[in-house]
Design a protein around this motif. Structure first.
Motif, PDB file in Angstrom:
ATOM      1  N   VAL A   1      -2.378  43.795 -14.242  1.00 31.58           N
ATOM      2  CA  VAL A   1      -2.946  43.581 -15.173  1.00 31.58           C
ATOM      3  C   VAL A   1      -3.323  42.403 -15.418  1.00 31.58           C
ATOM      4  O   VAL A   1      -3.413  41.056 -15.171  1.00 31.58           O
ATOM      5  CB  VAL A   1      -1.894  44.451 -16.657  1.00 31.58           C
ATOM      6  CG1 VAL A   1      -2.581  43.745 -17.943  1.00 31.58           C
ATOM      7  CG2 VAL A   1      -1.735  44.964 -16.162  1.00 31.58           C
ATOM      8  N   HIS A   2      -5.086  42.737 -15.500  1.00 28.77           N
ATOM      9  CA  HIS A   2      -5.962  41.461 -16.111  1.00 28.77           C
ATOM     10  C   HIS A   2      -6.582  41.415 -17.609  1.00 28.77           C
ATOM     11  O   HIS A   2      -6.301  42.411 -18.878  1.00 28.77           O
ATOM     12  CB  HIS A   2      -7.130  41.329 -15.208  1.00 28.77           C
ATOM     13  CG  HIS A   2      -6.503  41.508 -13.785  1.00 28.77           C
ATOM     14  ND1 HIS A   2      -8.112  41.047 -12.922  1.00 28.77           N
ATOM     15  CD2 HIS A   2      -5.821  41.061 -13.169  1.00 28.77           C
ATOM     16  CE1 HIS A   2      -7.333  40.971 -11.513  1.00 28.77           C
ATOM     17  NE2 HIS A   2      -6.396  40.812 -12.087  1.00 28.77           N
ATOM     18  N   TYR A   3      -6.764  40.218 -18.048  1.00 27.15           N
ATOM     19  CA  TYR A   3      -6.597  39.953 -19.378  1.00 27.15           C
ATOM     20  C   TYR A   3      -8.107  39.621 -19.261  1.00 27.15           C
ATOM     21  O   TYR A   3      -8.463  38.868 -18.607  1.00 27.15           O
ATOM     22  CB  TYR A   3      -5.780  38.900 -20.019  1.00 27.15           C
ATOM     23  CG  TYR A   3      -4.047  39.666 -19.503  1.00 27.15           C
ATOM     24  CD1 TYR A   3      -3.883  40.878 -20.287  1.00 27.15           C
ATOM     25  CD2 TYR A   3      -3.530  39.477 -18.415  1.00 27.15           C
ATOM     26  CE1 TYR A   3      -2.996  40.736 -20.494  1.00 27.15           C
ATOM     27  CE2 TYR A   3      -2.475  39.801 -18.441  1.00 27.15           C
ATOM     28  CZ  TYR A   3      -1.758  41.102 -19.324  1.00 27.15           C
ATOM     29  OH  TYR A   3      -0.554  41.158 -18.775  1.00 27.15           O
ATOM     30  N   GLN A   4      -9.584  40.377 -19.776  1.00 28.86           N
ATOM     31  CA  GLN A   4     -10.194  39.383 -20.778  1.00 28.86           C
ATOM     32  C   GLN A   4     -10.376  38.646 -22.085  1.00 28.86           C
ATOM     33  O   GLN A   4     -10.183  39.287 -22.960  1.00 28.86           O
ATOM     34  CB  GLN A   4     -11.134  40.722 -20.895  1.00 28.86           C
ATOM     35  CG  GLN A   4     -12.879  39.803 -20.908  1.00 28.86           C
ATOM     36  CD  GLN A   4     -13.711  40.558 -21.092  1.00 28.86           C
ATOM     37  OE1 GLN A   4     -13.587  41.393 -20.142  1.00 28.86           O
ATOM     38  NE2 GLN A   4     -14.968  40.503 -19.742  1.00 28.86           N
ATOM     39  N   PRO A   5     -10.129  37.665 -22.554  1.00 24.88           N
ATOM     40  CA  PRO A   5      -9.929  36.896 -24.128  1.00 24.88           C
ATOM     41  C   PRO A   5     -11.470  37.477 -24.569  1.00 24.88           C
ATOM     42  O   PRO A   5     -13.083  37.961 -23.957  1.00 24.88           O
ATOM     43  CB  PRO A   5     -10.572  35.469 -23.359  1.00 24.88           C
ATOM     44  CG  PRO A   5     -10.395  35.133 -22.320  1.00 24.88           C
ATOM     45  CD  PRO A   5     -10.269  36.767 -21.267  1.00 24.88           C
ATOM     46  N   VAL A   6     -10.927  37.623 -26.005  1.00 26.66           N
ATOM     47  CA  VAL A   6     -12.075  37.719 -26.658  1.00 26.66           C
ATOM     48  C   VAL A   6     -12.083  37.053 -28.113  1.00 26.66           C
ATOM     49  O   VAL A   6     -11.607  36.326 -28.258  1.00 26.66           O
ATOM     50  CB  VAL A   6     -11.708  39.113 -27.974  1.00 26.66           C
ATOM     51  CG1 VAL A   6     -12.661  39.293 -28.783  1.00 26.66           C
ATOM     52  CG2 VAL A   6     -11.598  40.413 -26.961  1.00 26.66           C
TER      53      VAL A   6
ATOM     54  N   LYS B   1     -14.912  35.603 -17.580  1.00 25.24           N
ATOM     55  CA  LYS B   1     -14.210  36.839 -17.224  1.00 25.24           C
ATOM     56  C   LYS B   1     -12.676  36.927 -16.705  1.00 25.24           C
ATOM     57  O   LYS B   1     -12.424  36.042 -17.456  1.00 25.24           O
ATOM     58  CB  LYS B   1     -14.456  36.406 -15.505  1.00 25.24           C
ATOM     59  CG  LYS B   1     -13.445  35.711 -15.432  1.00 25.24           C
ATOM     60  CD  LYS B   1     -14.178  35.036 -13.652  1.00 25.24           C
ATOM     61  CE  LYS B   1     -13.455  34.162 -12.993  1.00 25.24           C
ATOM     62  NZ  LYS B   1     -12.674  34.124 -11.750  1.00 25.24           N
ATOM     63  N   PRO B   2     -12.543  38.222 -16.784  1.00 22.23           N
ATOM     64  CA  PRO B   2     -11.280  38.718 -16.490  1.00 22.23           C
ATOM     65  C   PRO B   2     -10.405  37.961 -16.323  1.00 22.23           C
ATOM     66  O   PRO B   2     -10.823  37.774 -14.874  1.00 22.23           O
ATOM     67  CB  PRO B   2     -11.079  40.638 -16.324  1.00 22.23           C
ATOM     68  CG  PRO B   2     -12.495  40.613 -16.217  1.00 22.23           C
ATOM     69  CD  PRO B   2     -13.109  39.221 -16.341  1.00 22.23           C
ATOM     70  N   LEU B   3      -9.555  37.848 -16.194  1.00 25.79           N
ATOM     71  CA  LEU B   3      -8.058  36.736 -15.841  1.00 25.79           C
ATOM     72  C   LEU B   3      -7.046  37.680 -15.730  1.00 25.79           C
ATOM     73  O   LEU B   3      -6.292  38.404 -16.022  1.00 25.79           O
ATOM     74  CB  LEU B   3      -7.853  35.320 -16.939  1.00 25.79           C
ATOM     75  CG  LEU B   3      -9.140  34.586 -17.229  1.00 25.79           C
ATOM     76  CD1 LEU B   3      -8.676  33.764 -18.723  1.00 25.79           C
ATOM     77  CD2 LEU B   3     -10.277  34.002 -16.162  1.00 25.79           C
TER      78      LEU B   3
END
Length: 740
Positions: A494-499, A710-712
């Protein structure tokens, strides 16, 4: 010549005509009486079949209802620990009564000990199981025996676990008893075969059931009795257990259309002879019309048995039979072809414009195909948006020309209820000479060729080649590897892209994105494996895993919101909301910090499950966002009735900023509409500073894209927060600079 006597005149002029009239009237009356009796017999037989069909469907539905909670990891864990009466009430017990109308629910241990009991007719649930035990014990033993030997008879895509069900008399009342094992929905929990906990459901077939049945289907004085009486004014339908033992009888006053006709006409027959004869003639005509209507109905039923209801084309069974006949009559040197046709983008039409529009579109498609095919080609509808065609004594060039004509015709615009619709057509073709290849094999190869045509870009045809079998095997390998990956807990990431907020670039949340790192294929794109997960129902396990990992990670990031994506398959599941609630409760995660992203297609749900899931989750604070806004059918109109909190503006609109004919005005209208409805907005795919500045000026609330981050991975999100927090004192750190 001797003149007739007065008596002779009376006989010739009065008596004989009267006798003839009376005789004709009696014949007509007897005919009417017989016809009416036959009509009554047919009506009574149909009512009896209807009762038996309804009870049979109810028996299957109860077992299906049970599986909504019995095939569930949480249920397996709950029944094995200490008794949590409240949890069992809410998931396996009283909830079944409230939601499905079951009268009883029980949980038995592998030793057949009562772990939980509920019976709506009993105030003391502790003794409730004693009432049903004589009826359930044989079924329980039979089911445990089947479970112990690994019997999976009857299990398919719709029936998830084996079970036992029967009709029984409980405390003198007719009932359906259904028993299902409590099993894992993921396959991670595997008890010893035969040692599963069992769930027992009871549905009484009297009182409320009889009232509803009588009201819904117009049964007069519907009752249930243990034995059949000698009253010939009532009709009876036996309720038989699997052992053929009669549990009792449903009885009712039968609908007698023939008797009603007789009662209406007898006074007229007795009153005026001539009028009676005229009326009898009219009634004879009416009876003839009724018989003609019955014959027409039989012809129609025969037609429906062989043809598709919607389009009138031959159905699957008829196509298979006619293909067999065509191949059997084919000469050795003649080539035969089977075409497998599938509409492109039809599902989007159905989901966004509705099934009535989809049905009208299918009718128009069938008409075009039939017109182009001509009399020598068999065209059939298999169901949904799938069609087939077969033609004999044809060259490959002729087949290619026919495919081109089919594709060109379907690509022309359709108009349904004033709505212009554009779709496409993909075709798979398989050819064979004479009788050298079986009909089933020819159809299978055409289906494989269709898959190849779709994979090559749609709106085209492909002719079967040996390499295509390898492609199908590769697809099966991908499905198998995905199943192993979900079960292994090693390959799915699971990667996470900040908003970020548009006004001041404060980080406010992250969107969870699923990734699959295959040991040999490398990083598999979601566009490749997510459709496979949806087709195989693996999407529910995958979605649960992403939600659990995202919420667990978000607990470390104080104050950050987390967004997860939910597919249409998940939202249409009866158990989606309970599973989300279970994860949130287990982790202690604040529902107000969770946002679930959905698409328009998820909301086109005839069952109502999607709406119920959204309503249940929004009630505890979970928010919903409409993803890819503006890319579907009639998005602005549908927004008027969507129950969401945010819209996400698709990247395709943002990409046009700063170019001639850009989308700035369109995006401005989207943002204005959303704000007018009280909805927040997020723009996706921000890659340039110009896009960032334009969106901030237009009033967009939040931004997401590679310009910002970018997605982290999970660890990288923590490092980003620490880095931002070290330069700011705000509770929500701001992003300095343009790109991370």
């Amino acid at each position: 010549m001797k003149q007739p006597t007065p008596r002779t005149y009376l006989l010739l002029q009065v008596a004989i005509p009267v006798l003839l009239a009376v005789g004709l009237s009696l014949v007509l009356y007897a005919t009417l009486r017989w016809s009416s009796h036959q009509s009554d017999l047919v009506s009574s037989a149909r009512q009896k079949q209807l009762v038996e069909l309804i009870v049979s469907r109810l028996q299957a539905r109860i077992a299906h209802d049970q599986e909504s909670s019995t095939v569930w990891d949480d249920a397996v864990n709950a029944v094995q620990g200490e008794v949590d009466t409240e949890w069992l009430d809410n998931n396996l017990g009283k909830w079944m009564h409230t939601y499905f109308g079951h009268n009883g629910a029980f949980v038995l241990s592998p030793k057949r000990e009562v772990k939980y009991a509920f019976l709506s007719t009993e105030s003391d649930n502790k003794s409730a199981y004693d009432i049903i035990k004589p009826s359930t014990d044989p079924l329980v033993r039979k089911l445990q025996t089947r479970l112990a030997v690994g019997d999976t008879t009857g299990v398919d895509d719709k029936v998830l676990s084996i079970g036992e069900s029967d009709f029984a008399s409980i405390a003198g009342r007719p009932a359906i008893v259904s028993i299902k094992p409590i099993t894992s929905d993921t396959g991670n929990l595997t008890p010893v075969p035969g040692q599963e906990f069992l769930h027992v459901a009871v549905q009484f077939l009297d009182d409320d059931f009889l009232k509803e049945l009588a009201e819904d289907y117009q049964f007069d004085d519907l009752r249930f009795s243990k034995r059949e009486t000698s009253d010939d004014t009532r009709s009876y339908a036996a309720l038989r257990a699997a052992s053929e033992q009669v549990v009792g009888y449903f009885s009712w006053k039968p609908f007698q259309p023939g008797l009603a006709v007789m009662q209406a006409t007898t006074p007229v027959l007795a009153g005026v002879g001539c009028a009676l004869l005229a009326l009898m003639t009219l009634l004879g005509g009416l009876l003839w019309k009724r018989s003609a209507h019955l014959r027409a109905s039989q012809v129609q039923l025969a037609h429906l048995a062989h043809n598709d209801v919607l389009t009138g084309l031959p159905n699957r069974a008829t196509f298979a039979r006619r293909l067999e006949e065509m191949l059997a009559a084919s000469e050795k040197n003649h080539s035969n072809a089977v075409l497998y046709l599938d509409l492109d983008r039809f599902k989007e039409v159905n989901d966004t414009l509705g099934h009535p529009v989809g049905d009208q579109l299918i009718i128009q498609v069938a008409a075009r195909l039939r017109e182009i095919a001509g009399a020598d080609t068999i065209v059939a509808r298999l169901g949904g948006d799938e069609f087939t065609a077969a033609i004999s004594n044809v060259s490959q060039q002729d087949v290619e020309r026919l495919c081109d004509h089919f594709i060109a015709a379907i690509r022309l615009p359709f108009a349904v209820e004033g709505q212009p619709i554009l779709i496409g057509l993909s075709i798979g073709v398989a050819m064979g000479r004479g009788q050298e290849i079986a009909a089933t094999e020819l159809t299978r190869k055409a289906d494989i060729a269709l898959y190849h045509a779709k994979a090559a870009g749609r709106n085209r045809f492909a002719i079967f080649g040996s390499h295509m079998d390898e492609m199908v095997r590769s697809r099966r390998d991908l499905e198998r590897d995905l199943r192993d990956a979900i079960e292994s807990n090693e390959q799915i990431e699971v990667h996470y892209q900040p908003v970020f907020t548009a006004a001041d670039h404060k980080i406010k949340g992250v969107e969870a994105l699923v990734r699959w790192r295959h040991p040999t294929r490398g990083l598999v794109p979601p566009a490749m494996f997510v459709p496979v997960a949806e087709e195989t129902r693996l999407i529910e396990s995958l979605g649960e895993r992403v939600l659990n990992e995202a919420c667990t990670a978000a607990l470390e990031w104080k104050g950050l919101e987390v967004a997860v994506n939910a597919s249409a398959i998940e939202l249409r599941s009866e158990t989606y909301a309970p599973r989300v609630l279970s994860i949130l409760n287990k982790l202690g995660f604040d529902p107000k910090k969770l946002e679930i992203e959905i698409t328009e297609t998820a909301l086109a749900d005839d069952t109502g499950n999607c709406e119920r899931n959204i309503t249940a989750l929004r009630a505890i604070g979970v928010r919903f966002a409409l993803d890819d806004f503006g890319t579907g059918f009639s998005s602005f109109g549908r927004l008027q009735r969507l129950d969401v909190d945010r819209i996400k503006i698709d990247k395709c609109f943002v990409d046009g900023f700063g170019k001639p004919g850009g989308n700035e005005d369109i995006v401005k209208a989207m943002i204005g509409l959303a704000h007018a409805k009280g909805l927040a907005t997020t723009a996706e795919g921000i890659e340039t500073q110009e896009q960032n500045d334009i969106l901030a000026t237009l009033g967009c609330d939040d931004l997401q894209g590679y310009l910002l981050s970018k997605p982290l991975q999970r660890k990288q999100v923590g490092e980003l927060l620490q880095k931002l927090a070290s330069t700011q004192n705000d509770a929500y750190p701001r992003l300095k600079g343009s790109k991370m």
